[in-house]
Scaffold this motif. Structure first.
Motif, PDB file in Angstrom:
ATOM      1  N   ALA A 134      68.783  52.721  28.269  1.00  0.00           N
ATOM      2  CA  ALA A 134      68.440  51.334  27.929  1.00  0.00           C
ATOM      3  C   ALA A 134      69.637  50.635  27.306  1.00  0.00           C
ATOM      4  O   ALA A 134      70.632  51.273  26.928  1.00  0.00           O
ATOM      5  N   HIS A 135      69.553  49.313  27.211  1.00  0.00           N
ATOM      6  CA  HIS A 135      70.545  48.556  26.450  1.00  0.00           C
ATOM      7  C   HIS A 135      69.890  47.785  25.305  1.00  0.00           C
ATOM      8  O   HIS A 135      70.593  47.142  24.525  1.00  0.00           O
ATOM      9  N   ASP A 136      68.566  47.855  25.205  1.00  0.00           N
ATOM     10  CA  ASP A 136      67.848  47.232  24.097  1.00  0.00           C
ATOM     11  C   ASP A 136      67.819  48.225  22.933  1.00  0.00           C
ATOM     12  O   ASP A 136      67.034  49.169  22.912  1.00  0.00           O
ATOM     13  N   LEU A 137      68.701  48.009  21.959  1.00  0.00           N
ATOM     14  CA  LEU A 137      68.888  48.986  20.897  1.00  0.00           C
ATOM     15  C   LEU A 137      67.696  49.104  19.966  1.00  0.00           C
ATOM     16  O   LEU A 137      67.455  50.160  19.385  1.00  0.00           O
ATOM     17  N   SER A 138      66.923  48.042  19.810  1.00  0.00           N
ATOM     18  CA  SER A 138      65.752  48.121  18.943  1.00  0.00           C
ATOM     19  C   SER A 138      64.683  49.014  19.564  1.00  0.00           C
ATOM     20  O   SER A 138      63.997  49.762  18.860  1.00  0.00           O
ATOM     21  N   VAL A 139      64.542  48.972  20.883  1.00  0.00           N
ATOM     22  CA  VAL A 139      63.587  49.841  21.573  1.00  0.00           C
ATOM     23  C   VAL A 139      64.050  51.290  21.502  1.00  0.00           C
ATOM     24  O   VAL A 139      63.255  52.203  21.282  1.00  0.00           O
ATOM     25  N   VAL A 140      65.343  51.499  21.689  1.00  0.00           N
ATOM     26  CA  VAL A 140      65.897  52.855  21.642  1.00  0.00           C
ATOM     27  C   VAL A 140      65.659  53.492  20.277  1.00  0.00           C
ATOM     28  O   VAL A 140      65.315  54.673  20.169  1.00  0.00           O
ATOM     29  N   GLU A 141      65.821  52.706  19.221  1.00  0.00           N
ATOM     30  CA  GLU A 141      65.586  53.221  17.869  1.00  0.00           C
ATOM     31  C   GLU A 141      64.142  53.681  17.709  1.00  0.00           C
ATOM     32  O   GLU A 141      63.871  54.700  17.063  1.00  0.00           O
ATOM     33  N   TYR A 142      63.209  52.950  18.306  1.00  0.00           N
ATOM     34  CA  TYR A 142      61.789  53.261  18.150  1.00  0.00           C
ATOM     35  C   TYR A 142      61.397  54.541  18.879  1.00  0.00           C
ATOM     36  O   TYR A 142      60.658  55.370  18.347  1.00  0.00           O
ATOM     37  N   ILE A 143      61.909  54.741  20.095  1.00  0.00           N
ATOM     38  CA  ILE A 143      61.406  55.826  20.935  1.00  0.00           C
ATOM     39  C   ILE A 143      62.250  57.093  20.864  1.00  0.00           C
ATOM     40  O   ILE A 143      61.773  58.184  21.181  1.00  0.00           O
ATOM     41  N   SER A 144      63.515  57.004  20.429  1.00  0.00           N
ATOM     42  CA  SER A 144      64.456  58.118  20.560  1.00  0.00           C
ATOM     43  C   SER A 144      64.536  58.977  19.306  1.00  0.00           C
ATOM     44  O   SER A 144      64.499  58.473  18.191  1.00  0.00           O
ATOM     45  N   ASP A 145      64.701  60.279  19.526  1.00  0.00           N
ATOM     46  CA  ASP A 145      64.991  61.204  18.432  1.00  0.00           C
ATOM     47  C   ASP A 145      66.489  61.224  18.148  1.00  0.00           C
ATOM     48  O   ASP A 145      66.914  61.260  17.003  1.00  0.00           O
ATOM     49  N   ARG A 146      67.271  61.232  19.224  1.00  0.00           N
ATOM     50  CA  ARG A 146      68.729  61.144  19.109  1.00  0.00           C
ATOM     51  C   ARG A 146      69.224  60.064  20.061  1.00  0.00           C
ATOM     52  O   ARG A 146      68.565  59.737  21.034  1.00  0.00           O
ATOM     53  N   VAL A 147      70.428  59.550  19.775  1.00  0.00           N
ATOM     54  CA  VAL A 147      71.000  58.468  20.585  1.00  0.00           C
ATOM     55  C   VAL A 147      72.444  58.811  20.926  1.00  0.00           C
ATOM     56  O   VAL A 147      73.214  59.246  20.054  1.00  0.00           O
ATOM     57  N   ALA A 148      72.811  58.633  22.203  1.00  0.00           N
ATOM     58  CA  ALA A 148      74.193  58.778  22.655  1.00  0.00           C
ATOM     59  C   ALA A 148      74.699  57.413  23.107  1.00  0.00           C
ATOM     60  O   ALA A 148      74.020  56.718  23.861  1.00  0.00           O
ATOM     61  N   VAL A 149      75.872  57.032  22.619  1.00  0.00           N
ATOM     62  CA  VAL A 149      76.460  55.725  22.939  1.00  0.00           C
ATOM     63  C   VAL A 149      77.550  55.928  23.982  1.00  0.00           C
ATOM     64  O   VAL A 149      78.467  56.734  23.789  1.00  0.00           O
ATOM     65  N   MET A 150      77.464  55.181  25.076  1.00  0.00           N
ATOM     66  CA  MET A 150      78.382  55.352  26.207  1.00  0.00           C
ATOM     67  C   MET A 150      79.251  54.108  26.369  1.00  0.00           C
ATOM     68  O   MET A 150      78.767  52.981  26.267  1.00  0.00           O
ATOM     69  N   TYR A 151      80.540  54.344  26.631  1.00  0.00           N
ATOM     70  CA  TYR A 151      81.464  53.233  26.877  1.00  0.00           C
ATOM     71  C   TYR A 151      82.416  53.617  28.003  1.00  0.00           C
ATOM     72  O   TYR A 151      83.114  54.629  27.917  1.00  0.00           O
ATOM     73  N   LEU A 152      82.419  52.825  29.061  1.00  0.00           N
ATOM     74  CA  LEU A 152      83.347  52.987  30.183  1.00  0.00           C
ATOM     75  C   LEU A 152      83.368  54.434  30.706  1.00  0.00           C
ATOM     76  O   LEU A 152      84.419  55.038  30.872  1.00  0.00           O
ATOM     77  N   GLY A 153      82.170  54.983  30.929  1.00  0.00           N
ATOM     78  CA  GLY A 153      82.053  56.302  31.560  1.00  0.00           C
ATOM     79  C   GLY A 153      82.114  57.482  30.622  1.00  0.00           C
ATOM     80  O   GLY A 153      81.995  58.626  31.066  1.00  0.00           O
ATOM     81  N   GLN A 154      82.290  57.228  29.319  1.00  0.00           N
ATOM     82  CA  GLN A 154      82.385  58.333  28.363  1.00  0.00           C
ATOM     83  C   GLN A 154      81.444  58.123  27.187  1.00  0.00           C
ATOM     84  O   GLN A 154      81.144  56.983  26.820  1.00  0.00           O
ATOM     85  N   ILE A 155      80.985  59.217  26.596  1.00  0.00           N
ATOM     86  CA  ILE A 155      80.143  59.146  25.402  1.00  0.00           C
ATOM     87  C   ILE A 155      81.047  59.145  24.172  1.00  0.00           C
ATOM     88  O   ILE A 155      81.860  60.056  23.988  1.00  0.00           O
ATOM     89  N   VAL A 156      80.908  58.117  23.335  1.00  0.00           N
ATOM     90  CA  VAL A 156      81.801  57.960  22.179  1.00  0.00           C
ATOM     91  C   VAL A 156      81.144  58.380  20.869  1.00  0.00           C
ATOM     92  O   VAL A 156      81.844  58.665  19.893  1.00  0.00           O
ATOM     93  N   GLU A 157      79.797  58.414  20.834  1.00  0.00           N
ATOM     94  CA  GLU A 157      79.113  58.790  19.593  1.00  0.00           C
ATOM     95  C   GLU A 157      77.709  59.295  19.907  1.00  0.00           C
ATOM     96  O   GLU A 157      77.022  58.737  20.770  1.00  0.00           O
ATOM     97  N   THR A 158      77.303  60.345  19.227  1.00  0.00           N
ATOM     98  CA  THR A 158      75.954  60.904  19.371  1.00  0.00           C
ATOM     99  C   THR A 158      75.446  61.319  18.000  1.00  0.00           C
ATOM    100  O   THR A 158      76.156  61.988  17.247  1.00  0.00           O
ATOM    101  N   ALA A 159      74.222  60.910  17.682  1.00  0.00           N
ATOM    102  CA  ALA A 159      73.634  61.258  16.385  1.00  0.00           C
ATOM    103  C   ALA A 159      72.128  61.095  16.463  1.00  0.00           C
ATOM    104  O   ALA A 159      71.598  60.580  17.457  1.00  0.00           O
TER     105      ALA A 159
END
Length: 327
Positions: free
Chosen positions: A213-238
């Motif tokens: 998704a790109h709706d970060l408020s929805v992702v916060e509600y449904i996700s246990d963990r979140v991975a952030v992707m930029y230009l084909g690579q994952i830059v942060e996961t927590a």
């Protein structure tokens, strides 16, 4: 590792650029470029980023709806990228996808019964009567009246069509589902209903999700963990709590600053990124975010940052690493 259902290691997907009469390859679109992550059983991992960052391509590549260029995808210990024929078909029964567009992903010439039943026929599950009962039961589980079974997709609203898409995936009793922006094409009033349905189904059937998704408020509600992707690579996961309370990567901070707040008295400092997203055909050297990063240093232009593990909070950023090394 025993609790890990999906293990993605160094996954890459490049699309060749061909030109001329001989269709000579003159370049590569690096849609997904060496990403690794894990999803535990019963967990929801949110995958977020700007449009074009490679989220959907990653989701489809790990299911082998498109063939990965390189890397390994392990589902419950089985290498998905090495499976062929009947072994791959059996594995796909446990790995389903809900597409973004509920209008384009349903065959307008098939009834709802035919759409939901199709997977059961492909995997040779049950006889005609048993499949009819399974379809009726599944429609009821996603909040649709089983009497709709002989209707066609054009007779339903957008939210109802997305429920049919969920039913199609759920009918095979999968263990893992890729949810590819399942609410972005729906009205805001319907989005919460679909999200609550997905949460309910996850708890009821012990499902594991990759929620794109790109709706970060929805992702916060449904996700246990979140991975952030930029230009084909994952830059942060927590974990969701860590990421939203204490984002470390400058790109993540910029994304979170764009979330609208519903509290008039609460002010959020908006971080506006300069410039455009670079081309995945010729990505920048070093850190791919450095042309737009407000904290970019000389080393960011020369060297790709290594991944730091800060008590399970993974981040790839030279500025964060230098901040940790200072006394």
């Amino acid at each position: 590792m025993n609790n890990v259902l999906l293990n993605v290691v160094n996954l890459k997907k490049y699309f060749p650029i061909r030109r001329g009469l001989a269709s000579r390859i003159v370049g590569q679109v690096r849609a997904v470029d060496d990403i690794s992550f894990q999803i535990r059983r019963g967990e929801t991992l949110g995958l977020v980023g700007e449009s074009g960052c490679g989220k959907t391509t990653a989701g489809r590549a790990l299911l082998r709806l498109i063939e990965p260029t390189a890397g390994r995808v392990e589902f419950d210990g089985t290498d998905v990228t090495a499976c062929q024929g009947s072994q791959l078909r059996a594995l796909r029964r446990n790995m389903q996808i809900v597409f973004q567009d509920p209008f384009g992903s349903l065959n307008p010439r098939m009834t709802i019964k035919g759409i939901v039943e199709e997977g059961l026929i492909v995997h040779r599950l049950g006889n005609k009567r048993e499949r009819y009962e399974t379809v009726s039961k599944t429609l009821e589980q996603v909040g649709l009246d089983p009497s709709y079974i002989n209707r066609y997709p054009h007779e339903f609203s957008g939210g109802q069509r997305q429920r049919i898409c969920v039913a199609r995936a759920l009918a095979l009793n999968p263990r893992f589902m890729v949810l590819d922006e399942p609410i972005s094409a729906l009205d805001v009033s319907i989005q919460s209903q679909i999200i609550n349905l997905l949460v309910e189904l996850r708890e009821r059937f012990d499902l594991t999700y990759l929620f794109i998704a790109h709706d970060l408020s929805v992702v916060e509600y449904i996700s246990d963990r979140v991975a952030v992707m930029y230009l084909g690579q994952i830059v942060e996961t927590a974990t969701s709590g860590q990421l939203y309370a204490n984002p470390l990567h400058p790109y993540t901070k910029a994304l979170l600053s764009s979330i609208p707040t519903m509290e008039p008295t609460k002010h959020r400092d908006r971080i506006v990124l300069e410039g455009d997203v670079p081309s995945p055909i010729n990505p920048p050297s070093g850190c791919r975010f450095h042309p737009r990063c407000p904290r970019a240093m000389d080393i960011c232009k020369r060297e790709a940052p290594r991944q730091l593990n800060l008590d399970g909070h993974l981040v790839s950023c030279h500025a964060v690493e230098q901040g940790l090394s200072r006394p």
